[in-house]
Structure formats: C-alpha cells, structure tokens
Design a protein around this motif. Structure first.
Motif, PDB file in Angstrom:
ATOM      1  N   LEU A 213       0.848  -1.183   0.000  1.00 34.17           N
ATOM      2  CA  LEU A 213       0.000   0.000   0.000  1.00 34.17           C
ATOM      3  C   LEU A 213       0.890   1.242   0.000  1.00 34.17           C
ATOM      4  O   LEU A 213       1.721   1.411   0.884  1.00 34.17           O
ATOM      5  N   ILE A 214       0.736   2.112  -1.021  1.00 30.14           N
ATOM      6  CA  ILE A 214       1.625   3.272  -1.139  1.00 30.14           C
ATOM      7  C   ILE A 214       0.901   4.599  -0.954  1.00 30.14           C
ATOM      8  O   ILE A 214       1.530   5.658  -1.009  1.00 30.14           O
ATOM      9  N   GLY A 215      -0.417   4.557  -0.729  1.00 29.67           N
ATOM     10  CA  GLY A 215      -1.141   5.799  -0.525  1.00 29.67           C
ATOM     11  C   GLY A 215      -2.610   5.563  -0.266  1.00 29.67           C
ATOM     12  O   GLY A 215      -3.127   4.464  -0.502  1.00 29.67           O
ATOM     13  N   ALA A 216      -3.285   6.598   0.232  1.00 33.74           N
ATOM     14  CA  ALA A 216      -4.725   6.531   0.495  1.00 33.74           C
ATOM     15  C   ALA A 216      -5.401   7.693  -0.228  1.00 33.74           C
ATOM     16  O   ALA A 216      -4.985   8.845  -0.081  1.00 33.74           O
ATOM     17  N   LYS A 250      -0.738   5.029  10.955  1.00 28.52           N
ATOM     18  CA  LYS A 250      -0.230   3.650  10.863  1.00 28.52           C
ATOM     19  C   LYS A 250       1.050   3.586  10.032  1.00 28.52           C
ATOM     20  O   LYS A 250       1.972   2.848  10.360  1.00 28.52           O
ATOM     21  N   PHE A 251       1.100   4.359   8.957  1.00 29.89           N
ATOM     22  CA  PHE A 251       2.234   4.278   8.033  1.00 29.89           C
ATOM     23  C   PHE A 251       3.307   5.338   8.288  1.00 29.89           C
ATOM     24  O   PHE A 251       4.323   5.347   7.600  1.00 29.89           O
ATOM     25  N   GLU A 252       3.080   6.214   9.249  1.00 28.08           N
ATOM     26  CA  GLU A 252       3.995   7.339   9.457  1.00 28.08           C
ATOM     27  C   GLU A 252       5.437   6.889   9.687  1.00 28.08           C
ATOM     28  O   GLU A 252       6.381   7.461   9.128  1.00 28.08           O
ATOM     29  N   LYS A 253       5.623   5.849  10.485  1.00 31.35           N
ATOM     30  CA  LYS A 253       6.983   5.406  10.818  1.00 31.35           C
ATOM     31  C   LYS A 253       7.579   4.478   9.770  1.00 31.35           C
ATOM     32  O   LYS A 253       8.779   4.520   9.507  1.00 31.35           O
ATOM     33  N   GLU A 254       6.737   3.649   9.142  1.00 30.70           N
ATOM     34  CA  GLU A 254       7.292   2.645   8.230  1.00 30.70           C
ATOM     35  C   GLU A 254       7.442   3.119   6.793  1.00 30.70           C
ATOM     36  O   GLU A 254       8.153   2.500   6.010  1.00 30.70           O
ATOM     37  N   ASP A 255       6.762   4.196   6.400  1.00 30.63           N
ATOM     38  CA  ASP A 255       6.876   4.681   5.020  1.00 30.63           C
ATOM     39  C   ASP A 255       6.662   6.189   4.993  1.00 30.63           C
ATOM     40  O   ASP A 255       5.538   6.673   4.979  1.00 30.63           O
ATOM     41  N   ALA A 256       7.771   6.928   4.943  1.00 36.60           N
ATOM     42  CA  ALA A 256       7.704   8.392   4.961  1.00 36.60           C
ATOM     43  C   ALA A 256       7.039   8.960   3.713  1.00 36.60           C
ATOM     44  O   ALA A 256       6.572  10.103   3.711  1.00 36.60           O
ATOM     45  N   ASN A 274     -10.462  16.337  10.625  1.00 33.78           N
ATOM     46  CA  ASN A 274      -9.502  15.344  11.120  1.00 33.78           C
ATOM     47  C   ASN A 274      -8.216  16.061  11.521  1.00 33.78           C
ATOM     48  O   ASN A 274      -7.205  16.004  10.808  1.00 33.78           O
ATOM     49  N   PRO A 275      -8.230  16.764  12.648  1.00 32.32           N
ATOM     50  CA  PRO A 275      -7.110  17.644  13.028  1.00 32.32           C
ATOM     51  C   PRO A 275      -5.787  16.939  13.273  1.00 32.32           C
ATOM     52  O   PRO A 275      -4.747  17.609  13.311  1.00 32.32           O
ATOM     53  N   THR A 276      -5.794  15.624  13.440  1.00 34.42           N
ATOM     54  CA  THR A 276      -4.511  14.933  13.652  1.00 34.42           C
ATOM     55  C   THR A 276      -3.758  14.712  12.339  1.00 34.42           C
ATOM     56  O   THR A 276      -2.582  14.336  12.356  1.00 34.42           O
ATOM     57  N   ILE A 277      -4.421  14.941  11.204  1.00 33.23           N
ATOM     58  CA  ILE A 277      -3.739  14.785   9.910  1.00 33.23           C
ATOM     59  C   ILE A 277      -2.826  15.987   9.675  1.00 33.23           C
ATOM     60  O   ILE A 277      -3.263  17.137   9.731  1.00 33.23           O
ATOM     61  N   LYS A 278      -1.563  15.726   9.413  1.00 32.84           N
ATOM     62  CA  LYS A 278      -0.606  16.800   9.121  1.00 32.84           C
ATOM     63  C   LYS A 278      -0.735  17.210   7.658  1.00 32.84           C
ATOM     64  O   LYS A 278      -0.802  16.351   6.776  1.00 32.84           O
ATOM     65  N   ASP A 279      -0.749  18.521   7.412  1.00 32.93           N
ATOM     66  CA  ASP A 279      -0.912  18.969   6.024  1.00 32.93           C
ATOM     67  C   ASP A 279       0.260  18.544   5.142  1.00 32.93           C
ATOM     68  O   ASP A 279       0.125  18.476   3.918  1.00 32.93           O
ATOM     69  N   THR A 280       1.401  18.235   5.757  1.00 32.03           N
ATOM     70  CA  THR A 280       2.559  17.756   4.984  1.00 32.03           C
ATOM     71  C   THR A 280       2.331  16.347   4.444  1.00 32.03           C
ATOM     72  O   THR A 280       3.084  15.887   3.583  1.00 32.03           O
ATOM     73  N   LYS A 281       1.326  15.661   4.988  1.00 37.27           N
ATOM     74  CA  LYS A 281       1.024  14.296   4.560  1.00 37.27           C
ATOM     75  C   LYS A 281      -0.136  14.258   3.572  1.00 37.27           C
ATOM     76  O   LYS A 281      -0.661  13.175   3.274  1.00 37.27           O
ATOM     77  N   VAL A 282      -0.528  15.441   3.067  1.00 38.67           N
ATOM     78  CA  VAL A 282      -1.664  15.522   2.155  1.00 38.67           C
ATOM     79  C   VAL A 282      -1.226  16.068   0.802  1.00 38.67           C
ATOM     80  O   VAL A 282      -0.580  17.118   0.730  1.00 38.67           O
ATOM     81  N   HIS A 283      -1.547  15.328  -0.245  1.00 42.74           N
ATOM     82  CA  HIS A 283      -1.301  15.790  -1.617  1.00 42.74           C
ATOM     83  C   HIS A 283      -2.655  16.099  -2.242  1.00 42.74           C
ATOM     84  O   HIS A 283      -3.538  15.256  -2.265  1.00 42.74           O
ATOM     85  N   MET A 284      -2.790  17.320  -2.772  1.00 41.15           N
ATOM     86  CA  MET A 284      -4.083  17.754  -3.304  1.00 41.15           C
ATOM     87  C   MET A 284      -4.128  17.665  -4.825  1.00 41.15           C
ATOM     88  O   MET A 284      -3.143  17.972  -5.499  1.00 41.15           O
ATOM     89  N   TYR A 285      -5.287  17.243  -5.331  1.00 39.70           N
ATOM     90  CA  TYR A 285      -5.477  17.061  -6.770  1.00 39.70           C
ATOM     91  C   TYR A 285      -6.633  17.933  -7.249  1.00 39.70           C
ATOM     92  O   TYR A 285      -7.674  18.017  -6.601  1.00 39.70           O
ATOM     93  N   ASP A 286      -6.431  18.537  -8.403  1.00 40.30           N
ATOM     94  CA  ASP A 286      -7.483  19.337  -9.015  1.00 40.30           C
ATOM     95  C   ASP A 286      -7.988  18.618 -10.261  1.00 40.30           C
ATOM     96  O   ASP A 286      -7.529  17.511 -10.598  1.00 40.30           O
ATOM     97  N   ASP A 287      -8.896  19.237 -10.955  1.00 42.20           N
ATOM     98  CA  ASP A 287      -9.494  18.650 -12.150  1.00 42.20           C
ATOM     99  C   ASP A 287      -8.432  18.291 -13.192  1.00 42.20           C
ATOM    100  O   ASP A 287      -7.513  19.081 -13.452  1.00 42.20           O
ATOM    101  N   ASP A 288      -8.560  17.097 -13.753  1.00 47.11           N
ATOM    102  CA  ASP A 288      -7.685  16.596 -14.816  1.00 47.11           C
ATOM    103  C   ASP A 288      -6.254  16.334 -14.338  1.00 47.11           C
ATOM    104  O   ASP A 288      -5.327  16.254 -15.148  1.00 47.11           O
ATOM    105  N   SER A 289      -6.052  16.213 -13.034  1.00 47.55           N
ATOM    106  CA  SER A 289      -4.739  15.798 -12.519  1.00 47.55           C
ATOM    107  C   SER A 289      -4.536  14.309 -12.773  1.00 47.55           C
ATOM    108  O   SER A 289      -5.497  13.553 -12.932  1.00 47.55           O
TER     109      SER A 289
END
Length: 407
Positions: A213-216, A250-256, A274-289
């Motif tokens: 698993l490489i992403g959610a 869950k994946f924070e330590k095993e897969d940066a 979901n305030p525990t989610i760090k914005d550095t761990k979020v990739h944002m997608y727009d239309d046609d990405s």
C-alpha cells in the motif's frame, strides 16, 4: 542411566516449548525473537518431519525480515527433509513471489498443489496462483472492491473497545460503503480508495494479497469515506470512525512517502474534520490531474454536487497505463450510482453543480467504462453507456434536471 527414549522425550519437550515461544513471539510481532526461538528449537529436533516443519517456520520468519536468501535456503531445506509435504514448496513460492520471480513462484505453487488434498490449503494455493497469473498478464492491472461484512469489518482489530467496534462495523454494513484497492499487479503497488471503517482489516487484506500500500485516496470529505467524527446522534457517543487519519498514523513510521491524496476543494474540510492529519502528509489534486501508481495512471475529474470537491477517478482501457481490457474503469465515489447520483440535500450539496458534473462525465468519459460506485445502493457496478441511456447521465435540459430535484 537415562534411556534413549527418555532423552528423545526430553528433546521433544524442549523443542515444543521453544516452538511455542517462537509462535508467541510472532503473534506479538517480535520477529527477531521468533527467529531465535525457532533456531534453538531446530537444535532439539530429532526426526526429518520435525526438522522440516521448523525449517518451514524459519523460512516464513526470514521472509518477514526480508532475508530472501536465507528464506529460500530454509524452504529448500524443508523440501529436502519432507519432499512429500506441500509446505516447503509453498514457502519457496512465497519468497520467489516477493522477489517478483512470478513464473518460478507459480511452478512451486503448482508443485505444492500436487502434494495435498486438504481443501483449505488447496483454496489458498489457487488464490496465490490467481495472483501470479494476474501479475503475469499483459495489463497487470490490480483491482479489488471491498465490502464491509464480507471482506472487512469482520474481525476485531483490538484497537478499540469491542462494543464501539461492533457499533462501527454495524454502521459500515448499513452504509454499504465500497472500499477499493487499485494498482499495478506487476510492481505489487496499490492505493486504497476511501479507506474507512476498518483500517486494520484493509491493511490485512492488502498484505494477504502480497501487495504494498503506497497511498490513500479520498473521493470526497464525508466521514463515511475518510473516517473521523460521525454526524448526530452518533457524535454524542464520542465515537471516532477509523479512516484517513488512522491509516496515515499507521504508516507514518514505516513509510515516509505514504500520503493522503485528496481533492483540492475538499482538502480544507478533511483537515479541519480530522485535526490529527498533518498537512505535509496531504497531496491535493485538481481537475484533470494524474496520479501514478506503479505503471498505472489514474485521472482525477472534479465533479462537484454531492460535495464541493467530489471527484471521480478514471483508469483508461489501455495495456500500458490502464486496465488493459479495452474497457476503462471509473471509481465514482458518491457522484454516479447505478440509475442515480449522489445525495444533493447535504449542507454544501448543489443541484446545479451536479447537473454540470453529469454533463461533464457524459462528455469526457468513454461509454465503455465500467462504473464502480461508493455504495452498494443499487448494484455493485454499471457502465457509463448504461447511465447515459437510463441513468442520471442521460441528456436532459437544466430545467428538466432542476424540476426533477425540486424540493
């Protein structure tokens, strides 16, 4: 003097005790300790049957430690000691699979099939052979549709109280959410779409399929797709639904490099809810990405209406980057359902925007594409062509659409 039989019984007793300690270490995920205990147990084994069984266990442990050379050696030792036992061949196949030597792995799985008549074992071997065939296929596209109560939300995770978990699992079954795994069967990489309700069960499913698993990915921000605090009245109970925050932790330590992939127009709500989610761990997608998973490419199409950021995810039907079956697939979240569309009576839902999104999907997505919705409300799948003919993608004027959805 002690008799030979007494010495054998003593060795057998010590061997059994060490094997039990090894199994307990594995159960608690202390793999190095398990290796030590099984190695010690091997020293007290007297018969080839005993030695072969322990060599098989050692192969399994070495593989968990990614010691492929030793794992193969232990598996071959098990085969040599017990050539008529299927487990040694299975262990060797498992290592070859992890090394992505799929042809060689299939040979060993097939040999193992000839060594047993046990139904459960044969079923497991056939499942493994299916995974190999999938990896060896021209397209190598990996796709799974998971349903709570059937594939996940079955076994307790031990991460929350049984009473709370039972309520969460029951809600998941009532909501009839689909969770999807998509990726590359050759590279063994996949992402999970709308990971919610039973993160531990999802991860266990992925591991059993020998995928990484490489992403959610989230199609939109609603709690039944990303987890978090449920709406009233359940929020009064203090229940938190496992989801995006859980899997990132869950994946924070095993897969940066493990990230949440979310629609840009729903990202703010996902982070605030979901305030525990760090914005550095979020990739944002727009239309046609475009998002790349192994050798596969997934296209994001922004389809507001059910929520401001609602999106559908599209894989083309080509061999190189898509499904390779001539038909693409659409993971439609809560935008397109068989015969209908997502709810528009939510606080930030929009009837007008959904009309434009339906028109957009009708124009942009190939009619042969198979549609997989976010819930099993009216079937597990459809096609764009069918929805254009008899569903909400059919052509109609804006006035007709607005009249249809008048409140």
């Amino acid at each position: 003097k002690r008799s030979e039989r007494e010495r054998e019984r003593d060795c057998e007793s010590k061997m059994d005790a060490l094997k039990a300690e090894g199994a307990a270490a594995l159960a608690s995920n202390d793999v190095p300790l398990a290796l030590e205990k099984y190695q010690c147990a091997l020293a007290f084994a007297n018969t080839n049957a005993e030695k072969g069984a322990i060599e098989s266990n050692l192969s399994f442990v070495e593989l968990k430690l990614s010691n492929f050379t030793m794992a193969k050696l232990r598996a071959k030792n098990a085969i040599h000691l017990r050539p008529e036992w299927e487990k040694g061949y299975f262990r060797l196949a498992e290592v070859l699979f992890e090394e992505k030597f799929f042809v060689e792995a299939k040979v060993q799985y097939e040999i193992a099939r000839t060594k047993t008549n046990e139904k459960t074992t044969l079923t497991r071997l056939l499942e493994r052979i299916h995974l190999v065939d999938e990896a060896l296929s021209d397209n190598g596209f990996y796709f799974r549709q998971l349903m709570p109560g059937k594939d996940i939300c079955i076994k307790s995770s031990g991460k929350m109280s049984k009473m709370v978990e039972m309520q969460v699992f029951q809600a998941a079954k009532q909501m009839q959410n689909f969770i999807y795994l998509v990726g590359d069967a050759k590279t063994r990489e996949c992402v999970v779409i709308d990971a919610c309700w039973d993160v531990e069960g999802i991860i266990e499913f992925v591991k059993d399929e020998k995928m990484k698993l490489i992403g959610a990915v989230a199609t939109h921000y609603h709690f039944d797709h990303v987890g978090g605090t449920p709406p009233s009245p359940w929020n009064a109970l203090g229940i938190k639904v496992p989801g995006l925050a859980t899997i990132l932790e869950k994946f924070e330590k095993e897969d940066a490099n493990f990230l949440a992939h979310v629609p840009v127009h729903d990202a703010g709500r996902i982070l605030s809810d979901n305030p525990t989610i760090k914005d550095t761990k979020v990739h944002m997608y727009d239309d046609d990405s475009t998002q790349v998973i192994g050798r596969k490419k997934m296209r994001w199409i922004h389809t507001p209406g059910h929520s401001p950021g609602s999106s559908v995810l599209v894989f083309s039907g080509d061999v190189e980057t898509g499904t390779g079956k001539g038909q693409g697939i659409v993971l439609s979240g809560d935008t397109i359902f068989p015969g209908s569309c997502g709810r528009l009576d939510m606080p930030d839902g929009s009837v007008e925007k959904m009309y434009e999104s339906m028109k957009k999907c009708r124009q942009l997505i190939d009619k042969n594409c198979v549609v997989y919705p976010g819930h099993a409300y009216n079937g597990n799948f459809s096609t764009i062509g069918r929805e254009c003919s008899s569903g909400m993608l059919r052509e109609m004027s804006k006035e007709q659409w607005m009249a249809m959805h008048s409140r």
